[in-house]
Scaffold this active site. Structure first.
Site, PDB file in Angstrom:
ATOM      1  N   LYS A 214       0.843  -1.189   0.000  1.00  0.00           N
ATOM      2  CA  LYS A 214       0.000   0.000   0.000  1.00  0.00           C
ATOM      3  C   LYS A 214       0.884   1.247   0.000  1.00  0.00           C
ATOM      4  O   LYS A 214       2.094   1.178   0.209  1.00  0.00           O
ATOM      5  CB  LYS A 214      -0.925  -0.010   1.218  1.00  0.00           C
ATOM      6  CG  LYS A 214      -0.221  -0.034   2.562  1.00  0.00           C
ATOM      7  CD  LYS A 214      -1.219  -0.149   3.691  1.00  0.00           C
ATOM      8  CE  LYS A 214      -0.518  -0.156   5.041  1.00  0.00           C
ATOM      9  NZ  LYS A 214      -1.469  -0.236   6.172  1.00  0.00           N
TER      10      LYS A 214
ATOM     11  N   TYR B  69      13.371  32.208   6.046  1.00  0.00           N
ATOM     12  CA  TYR B  69      12.269  33.010   6.552  1.00  0.00           C
ATOM     13  C   TYR B  69      12.437  33.317   8.040  1.00  0.00           C
ATOM     14  O   TYR B  69      12.800  32.457   8.833  1.00  0.00           O
ATOM     15  CB  TYR B  69      10.943  32.269   6.347  1.00  0.00           C
ATOM     16  CG  TYR B  69      10.488  32.243   4.907  1.00  0.00           C
ATOM     17  CD1 TYR B  69      10.159  33.433   4.240  1.00  0.00           C
ATOM     18  CD2 TYR B  69      10.384  31.048   4.209  1.00  0.00           C
ATOM     19  CE1 TYR B  69       9.747  33.418   2.924  1.00  0.00           C
ATOM     20  CE2 TYR B  69       9.959  31.019   2.886  1.00  0.00           C
ATOM     21  CZ  TYR B  69       9.645  32.204   2.248  1.00  0.00           C
ATOM     22  OH  TYR B  69       9.233  32.196   0.931  1.00  0.00           O
TER      23      TYR B  69
END
Length: 357
Positions: free
Chosen positions: A28, A251
């Site tokens: 999966k 930032y």
């Protein structure tokens, strides 16, 4: 470094040394981010006798790739499509009376089902108080040749603790569910409970089959067995600059250089699966040395501090790999982000180019 197929092969061999039960390779989440078809082929070639997926669509894709072993799908995010399951030759798990009732209403041909019972997770599977009703409905459905019960499954809620005592209640629950199914006249379906951690640490959880997903690509959630890493993430340096002490990086200037140094930019960020929240220990490998990630992780970029060394644009950096030494592992990134390795490998975004070595 081992190639992906060789790493999967080695991990299946490590699993095989721990169990006599059949092995289901769970692929999966696109094979835990490594490519479902590639992982599935390698696992089957190494001896896995089953495959596991979340949906019939995933099972169909494996069939289209030529994989012929039995496939079980058990999450059904869009509901169970009986016709698609039959076309793919896929088994489906049913985890509630309502789900089985809906399947029986639409099944035009016999569908192979695994009864999914709740063995302590409270996260899907039929609650214990409704087991008798589910089993009775399954018996009626089998008599009508709409379904054939071939399996009983559950989950271990505490297997990562690597403590058989923690698994014992779920083991007892699975034994009781299996016995109830047999007592109802549904023969002796295949019972399966353990995923990677239970497989590696507790034989009592193995029953007739074990379901191994994370272990295929080198992740042992129990932290008790060294598996073989199956992937490497690299990125080229796209910008390098020399800066003085006191230079803010990224930032909000969350990092400020404490000396004259060189900074290099890598073109990967949180949009590519790099965790935004990292500890100061986070780093990458360049030419055999580890250099720290500095400043905030941006959507598309991270910055590394390379000290006195200046690397030209195009130099390859390794964010993680199976090598050890200066190269970080998936486990390192999980620790730096206060998460688990599964989220690192499954979170790598679609902009990252994949190739199979």
């Amino acid at each position: 470094m081992q190639t992906l197929p060789l790493a999967v092969t080695a991990n299946v061999a490590r699993i095989r040394a721990r169990t006599q039960s059949m092995i289901m390779a769970v692929v999966k989440a696109d094979g835990y981010g490594h490519g479902a078809v590639t992982v599935a082929r390698a696992a089957v070639a190494a001896g896995a006798g089953w495959l596991g997926t979340t949906s019939v669509a995933e099972a169909s894709a494996l069939r289209a790739a030529g994989l012929a072993v039995p496939i079980l799908t058990w999450l059904h995010p869009s509901g169970i499509d009986a016709d698609a399951a039959a076309a793919a030759g896929a088994d489906v798990a049913v985890g509630s009376v309502a789900e089985l009732d809906a399947l029986l209403a639409q099944a035009a041909s016999t569908v192979r089902v695994h009864l999914h019972v709740d063995t302590g997770m409270s996260r899907g599977g039929c609650p214990r108080g409704q087991w008798d009703e589910l089993i009775a409905l399954a018996w009626r459905g089998q008599q009508a040749r709409r379904v054939r019960v071939v399996g009983v499954m559950g989950h271990l809620p505490r297997a990562d603790q690597a403590d058989p005592a923690a698994n014992a209640p779920a083991v007892v629950g699975m034994q009781e569910a299996w016995q109830a199914v047999r007592a109802a006249g549904l023969r002796s379906p295949l019972a399966h409970l353990a995923a990677t951690s239970g497989t590696l640490t507790d034989r009592a959880t193995h029953f007739g089959m074990v379901r191994v997903g994370a272990g295929l690509v080198g992740i042992d959630p129990s932290g008790t067995v060294e598996m073989h890493g199956a992937s490497r993430l690299t990125a080229p340096i796209v910008h390098t600059t020399a800066v003085p002490a006191g230079t803010p990086v990224g930032y909000a200037g969350a990092h400020v250089t404490d000396r004259a140094t060189h900074l290099s930019v890598l073109p990967v960020g949180y949009a590519d699966g790099i965790p935004r929240e990292l500890s100061p220990q986070a780093g990458v490998e360049v030419r055999g040395r580890r250099f720290p990630v500095v400043g905030r992780v941006s959507m598309d970029q991270i910055v590394i501090d390379t000290g006195a060394q200046s690397f030209p644009v195009g130099t390859s950096a390794t964010l993680f790999g199976p090598d050890g030494e200066a190269t970080p592992t998936i486990g390192d990134w999980a620790r730096w982000a206060a998460t688990i390795p599964h989220t690192i490998v499954t979170g790598i975004g679609p902009r990252v180019k994949r190739s199979i070595a």
